[in-house]
Scaffold this motif. Structure first.
Motif, PDB file in Angstrom:
ATOM      1  N   ARG A 132      41.069  31.519  33.164  1.00 52.71           N
ATOM      2  CA  ARG A 132      40.994  31.543  31.463  1.00 52.71           C
ATOM      3  C   ARG A 132      41.721  32.792  31.005  1.00 52.71           C
ATOM      4  NH1 ARG A 132      34.886  32.315  32.264  1.00 52.71           N
ATOM      5  NH2 ARG A 132      34.133  30.514  33.098  1.00 52.71           N
ATOM      6  N   PRO A 188      38.726  39.253  50.015  1.00 53.17           N
ATOM      7  CA  PRO A 188      38.853  38.826  48.375  1.00 53.17           C
ATOM      8  C   PRO A 188      39.338  40.111  47.601  1.00 53.17           C
ATOM      9  CG  PRO A 188      36.692  37.929  49.391  1.00 53.17           C
ATOM     10  CD  PRO A 188      37.331  39.030  50.500  1.00 53.17           C
ATOM     11  N   ASN A 189      38.863  41.092  47.972  1.00 52.78           N
ATOM     12  CA  ASN A 189      39.057  42.552  47.256  1.00 52.78           C
ATOM     13  C   ASN A 189      40.434  42.600  47.249  1.00 52.78           C
ATOM     14  OD1 ASN A 189      38.212  45.763  47.386  1.00 52.78           O
ATOM     15  ND2 ASN A 189      38.021  44.472  45.337  1.00 52.78           N
ATOM     16  N   PRO A 215      39.695  33.064  40.556  1.00 53.38           N
ATOM     17  CA  PRO A 215      39.310  32.191  39.366  1.00 53.38           C
ATOM     18  C   PRO A 215      39.110  32.950  38.171  1.00 53.38           C
ATOM     19  CG  PRO A 215      37.373  32.547  40.990  1.00 53.38           C
ATOM     20  CD  PRO A 215      38.785  33.174  41.556  1.00 53.38           C
ATOM     21  N   GLU A 216      38.866  34.298  38.208  1.00 52.03           N
ATOM     22  CA  GLU A 216      38.555  35.209  37.157  1.00 52.03           C
ATOM     23  C   GLU A 216      39.807  35.074  36.232  1.00 52.03           C
ATOM     24  OE1 GLU A 216      39.033  36.424  39.847  1.00 52.03           O
ATOM     25  OE2 GLU A 216      39.766  38.455  39.571  1.00 52.03           O
ATOM     26  N   ASN A 234      42.813  35.699  29.600  1.00 52.51           N
ATOM     27  CA  ASN A 234      42.010  36.887  29.166  1.00 52.51           C
ATOM     28  C   ASN A 234      42.326  37.207  27.737  1.00 52.51           C
ATOM     29  OD1 ASN A 234      41.429  37.004  31.929  1.00 52.51           O
ATOM     30  ND2 ASN A 234      42.884  38.293  32.363  1.00 52.51           N
TER      31      ASN A 234
END
Ligand SMILES: Nc1ncnc2c1ncn2[C@@H]1O[C@H](COP(=O)(O)OP(=O)(O)OP(=O)(O)O)[C@@H](O)[C@H]1O
Ligand SMILES: [Mg+2]
Lengths: 277, 270
Positions: free
Chosen positions: A275, A194-195, A271-272, A277
Motif C-alpha cells: 500500500r 524476514p527482518n 507486503p507492508e 504509505n
C-alpha cells in the motif's frame, strides 16, 4: 507556438506529485507520467547532442533507434541476447543462491564468518577486471570462464549485504521469538531472515547490476560473443549507431531486471510496502 | 477503613508455595559481567490472580528481574519457581509484553497477534480465529489487516498485549507497557487492562515508572532500591475496586499510598 494543454514540455520541471497550471488547466501528474517526461527529456537532449554532434563517434537518438529496430528484426539482437544471457543467468543464479546461503551462515555462525569473510572482502575490494585474464588462463574462453566472471562480480556484494543484514537482526524481535518458545529454526526463518530481507534484496539488486557488468566485461575481454561482440565489432567498423543501440539495450535490460526484482521483493517479502504509505 | 498493608519481607528460607503464589522468586542476584551489580538477593511472591507492580528508579533492575522471571535472562544466583517448578527458560505459562512492542513489521495485526500460536504449530484457521477474538477484546476490531507502521503507539501496544493474551499464559509479564502512550490514553488503557484481567483471571507482573499508575492498578507494589536493586518495601494498597475510576483516584487510601511511596523514593533520591 502558443502554450497548449499538452503538458509534456513545461511539466518537466514539476516536482513529484505536484499539480501545475498550464494555460489555465490544472494538471496532476502521476509518478508514471513524471518518469515518462524525464525519459523524453533525456532522449531529446541526446538527439540534440547527436545533431551538433558533440563527437563524430556520437550518433543521434533516432539513428540509434533505427539500428536497434534493424538489429531486432534481422535477429542479430535476439541471437546476441541468448548468448549473453547464458553466463549471466547462470552466474547470477549461482551467486544469488549460494551468496544468500553463505551470507546467512556468516551472520549466524562464527566459524562461517571466519572462513568466508576474508575471501569476499578481498574480492569486493580487488579490481576484478584485472582478474579476468587469470580466469581465461585457468578456465579457457568458454561459458565457464564467463560465468565465473559474473560470479566474481556479483557474489561479494550479495554475500556481504546478506551477512550484515543477518548479523544485525533485531535483538528485540529475537528475544520476542524466544519468549514465545520459538525454536532456533523458527527464529531464523520467521524472524531473522524476514527482518534481513530488505537489505538482502538491496544486495541482490546490486549483485544483478554487477553481474551485467561482469558478463559484458567477459564478452569484451575473453571472447567476443553476444552483446559484447555487437559492441566491439561495431566499434571496430565505426558503425556507431549499432554500437550505441547495443549499449542502450543492455542498460535498459539491466534496469528492467533490477526493477522486476524490486517488484518481486515487495510482492513476496514486504507486503507492508504494497500500500502506498 | 482499610490501610495500605505492609508485608514482612521474605527470606531465602521461605518455601515456595505454588497454591497461592504462582511465581516465587528466591535469592535472585544478578551481575552483568563482573562490575554491574543489577540485583541483590531478591525474594518475592506473586499471588495467583493478582497484579504485582515493580516500582523503582531507572536502572535499578526492574527489566532485569522481569526477564529473569520470563526465562530470557539467567540469574547469577538464586531461583525462580513458576507453579512450584524452577524456571530454566521461557515457558508456555508465561507471556511477555515488551516495552518497545517487538512487533513484526512485515506481518499484519492478525499475524502478529497469532505469532505465539504460530510458533506452537497451531493450524492457521484456528490461530487466526483466536487472534481475531483478542484483537476485538483489546479494542482493535477493524485493524486486523493493518501493518504495525499504520498504527499509533498505543494501538501497537494493544497488539503486543493481545499477542500475549492469545497464548493463554497464566502469567503476564509487562515491561512498562504504557510508556509509549499519552496520558489520556494511558488512563483508558489502565482501565481496559483492569477490566480485561478481571475476566481473564491472569497473574500480572507489571513494571512502571509511574507511582500513580502503580497504586491505581496494583494489588501489590514492590518498591526497589537503586542499583543494586534490593526490595525496599512491599505495599498492598487495599483499594475498593468496585468504585468508579474517578472515585478511586480521589480515595484517601489511594492518595495516602501515593504520598507514602513518594516519601520513600524521595529518601533515596537524596
Ligand atoms: N546487557 C547488559 N549489560 C550490562 N549492563 C546491563 C545490561 N542490561 C542492563 N544493564 C545494567 O543493569 C542495570 C539494571 O538494568 P535494567 O534494564 O534492569 O533497569 P530498569 O530498572 O529496567 O531501568 P529502566 O527503568 O530505565 O528501564 C542498569 O544499570 C543497566 O545499565
Ligand atoms: Mg527497564
Amino acid at each position: 507556438m502558443n502554450a497548449s494543454p499538452d503538458s509534456t514540455n513545461s511539466a518537466a520541471t514539476a516536482l513529484p506529485g505536484s499539480s501545475l497550471e498550464v494555460s489555465g488547466f490544472r494538471v496532476r501528474l502521476t509518478g508514471f507520467q513524471l518518469r515518462l517526461i524525464s525519459v523524453i527529456v533525456f532522449f531529446t537532449a541526446w538527439q540534440i547532442a547527436g545533431l551538433i554532434p558533440i563527437s563524430p563517434a556520437f550518433p543521434t537518438f533516432t539513428a540509434t533507434m533505427a539500428s536497434m529496430f534493424e538489429m531486432t528484426f534481422d535477429g542479430t539482437m535476439i541471437a546476441a541476447y541468448i548468448e549473453t544471457l547464458k553466463p549471466l543467468a547462470l552466474g547470477v543464479g549461482i551467486s544469488a543462491t549460494f551468496g544468500v546461503a553463505i551470507g546467512v551462515s556468516m551472520g549466524l555462525y562464527k566459524g562461517s564468518r571466519w572462513l568466508f569473510e576474508p575471501i569476499f572482502v578481498v574480492l569486493q575490494a580487488s579490481p576484478v577486471a584485472a582478474l579476468i585474464p587469470l580466469i581465461t588462463y585457468a578456465y579457457g574462453i568458454g561459458l565457464t570462464a564467463k560465468t565465473i566472471a559474473v560470479i566474481i562480480l556479483a557474489s561479494p556484494i550479495i554475500v556481504l549485504n546478506t551477512y550484515k543484514a543477518v548479523g544485525n537482526a533485531s535483538p528485540v524481535l529475537i528475544q520476542m521469538c524466544c519468549s514465545f518458545q520459538g525454536t532456533r529454526l523458527q527464529q531464523i526463518w520467521k524472524v531473522i531472515i524476514p527482518n534481513a530481507a530488505p537489505v538482502i534484496f538491496a544486495g541482490l539488486r546490486l549483485g544483478v547490476a554487477a553481474g551485467f557488468i561482469g558478463v559484458i566485461l567477459a564478452e569484451l575481454l575473453i571472447t567476443p560473443t553476444g552483446i559484447g561482440d555487437i559492441i566491439s565489432y561495431n566499434r571496430s567498423i565505426a558503425n556507431y549507431p549499432h554500437m550505441y543501440a547495443a549499449v542502450l539495450s543492455i542498460i535498459v535490460f539491466s534496469a528492467v531486471m533490477v526493477g522486476l526484482l524490486e517488484k518481486a521483493e515487495v510482492r513476496y517479502f514486504r507486503p507492508e510496502k504494497k500500500r502506498g504509505n | 477503613m482499610n490501610q495500605a498493608v505492609h508485608l514482612p519481607l521474605l527470606d531465602e528460607a521461605t518455601p515456595a508455595d505454588p497454591t497461592s503464589n504462582i511465581v516465587a522468586v528466591r535469592g535472585i542476584t544478578k551481575y552483568y559481567g563482573t562490575d554491574v551489580h543489577a540485583l541483590e538477593n531478591i525474594n518475592l511472591d506473586f499471588p495467583t490472580g493478582q497484579m504485582t507492580t515493580l516500582l523503582g528508579p531507572s536502572g535499578c533492575g526492574k527489566t532485569t528481574l522481569l526477564k529473569i522471571v520470563a526465562g530470557l535472562l539467567e540469574a547469577t544466583s538464586g531461583e525462580v519457581f513458576v507453579k512450584g517448578k524452577p524456571v530454566t527458560g521461557p515457558g508456555p505459562e508465561r507471556a511477555f509484553v515488551f516495552q518497545d512492542f517487538a512487533l513484526l513489521p512485515w506481518a499484519t495485526v492478525t499475524r502478529n497477534v497469532a505469532f505465539g500460536l504460530e510458533l506452537t504449530g497451531a493450524p492457521k484457521k484456528e490461530r487466526e480465529d483466536i487472534a481475531r477474538s483478542f484483537i476485538d477484546k483489546v479494542g482493535l476490531a477493524g485493524f486486523e489487516e493493518k501493518y504495525p507502521h499504520e498504527l499509533s503507539g498505543g494501538m501497537r501496544q494493544r497488539v503486543g498485549l493481545a499477542r500475549a493474551l492469545a497464548v493463554d499464559a497464566d502469567v503476564l509479564l509487562m515491561d512498562e507497557p504504557f510508556s509509549a502512550v499519552d496520558e489520556q490514553n494511558r488512563r483508558k488503557f489502565q482501565e481496559d487492562l483492569l477490566r480485561l484481567l478481571s475476566v481473564e483471571n491472569k497473574t500480572v507482573l507489571f513494571v512502571t515508572h509511574s507511582i500513580e499508575e502503580a497504586v491505581y492498578v496494583s494489588d501489590q507494589i514492590v518498591l526497589l532500591s537503586p542499583r543494586p536493586g534490593r526490595i525496599h518495601s512491599i505495599i498492598r494498597p487495599e483499594l475498593d475496586r468496585s468504585e468508579s475510576p474517578d472515585d478511586i483516584r480521589r480515595d484517601k487510601i489511594y492518595l495516602d499510598t501515593v504520598e507514602e511511596i513518594w516519601g520513600n523514593i524521595r529518601k533515596y533520591l537524596e
